[in-house]
Design an enzyme around this catalytic site. Structure first.
Site, PDB file in Angstrom:
ATOM      1  CE  LYS A 124      -2.007   1.819   3.608  1.00 18.16           C
ATOM      2  NZ  LYS A 124      -2.861   2.089   4.780  1.00 18.16           N
ATOM      3  CG  ASP A 142      -7.553   3.389   2.555  1.00 18.60           C
ATOM      4  OD1 ASP A 142      -8.491   2.997   1.806  1.00 18.60           O
ATOM      5  OD2 ASP A 142      -7.493   4.546   3.007  1.00 18.60           O
TER       6      ASP A 142
END
Length: 214
Positions: A124, A142
């Site tokens: 991420k 997320d």
């Protein structure tokens, strides 16, 4: 998990997102690629607002890995002690700064594999840096995007990698660059986890979520 929306509905959803916010921006404050990398690494299990409060003073004196190494772990810790898991994060930032200096001449690499090899940098974090700084259509999934992808049917998936792939596969290319920012902002301010603000949602007529709020 909602059923996958068809192409035309997804195109209309992102057409509306783009009309409302043509150039969405990430909310983490940064100066350059290095400070963005540090800010994103610090944001794990923390809010962007909390990270920004801690890094404003830090980034005034530290904006390169060389300066971070000169500051030292204790100096960094003093700046970020209001952020969750700050001790481990400080260690990771110092380690990744050393690697950037030793292997990359102090520059942040534009390769996902190289970024993910840095301490404290996961997929991420790498995708955020690739997207925000290097302008690559990387999708950083997320909790907000995972929720929105599944709740709306834009990008359903049982884990973050599946949702990331669904975004890449299902969202038209013209929207890929800003897709994750539109979804994050939508999840953070409108399609919230506990009580989504459906009356204020600009895609409510297209969303299949059955538990809409009135």
């Amino acid at each position: 998990m909602a059923k996958q929306l068809d192409y035309h509905l997804i195109h209309e959803i992102f057409t509306r997102f783009r009309a409302a916010e043509p150039e969405p921006k990430g909310e983490l404050e940064h100066i350059n690629a290095y400070t963005l990398l540090v800010a994103v690494a610090l944001s794990a299990q923390a809010t962007d607002a909390g990270v920004n409060r801690a890094t404003r003073a830090l980034f005034q004196i530290v904006d390169t890995p060389e300066k971070m190494l000169a500051l030292g772990e204790d100096g960094l810790t003093e700046h970020i002690k209001t952020i969750g898991l700050y001790r481990q994060k400080a260690k990771n930032v110092m380690k990744l700064s050393r690697i950037l200096v030793d292997l990359y001449g102090g520059q942040v690499p534009s390769s996902r594999a190289a970024l993910q090899a840095l301490p404290g940098v996961g997929r991420k974090t790498a995708n955020v840096v690739l997207n925000m700084w290097f302008r690559q259509p990387a999708q950083a999934v997320d909790t907000h995007i995972f929720r929105i992808g599944n709740r709306t049917g834009i990008a359903p998936g049982r884990d973050v990698v599946a949702v990331e792939r669904a975004i890449e596969d299902n969202i038209p290319a013209e929207f890929q660059q800003h897709a994750h920012h539109w979804l994050i902002l939508h999840g953070r301010y409108i399609c919230t986890a506990r009580k989504p603000r459906c009356p204020d949602c600009l895609i409510r007529d297209l969303c299949p979520f059955e538990e809409k709020t009135l």
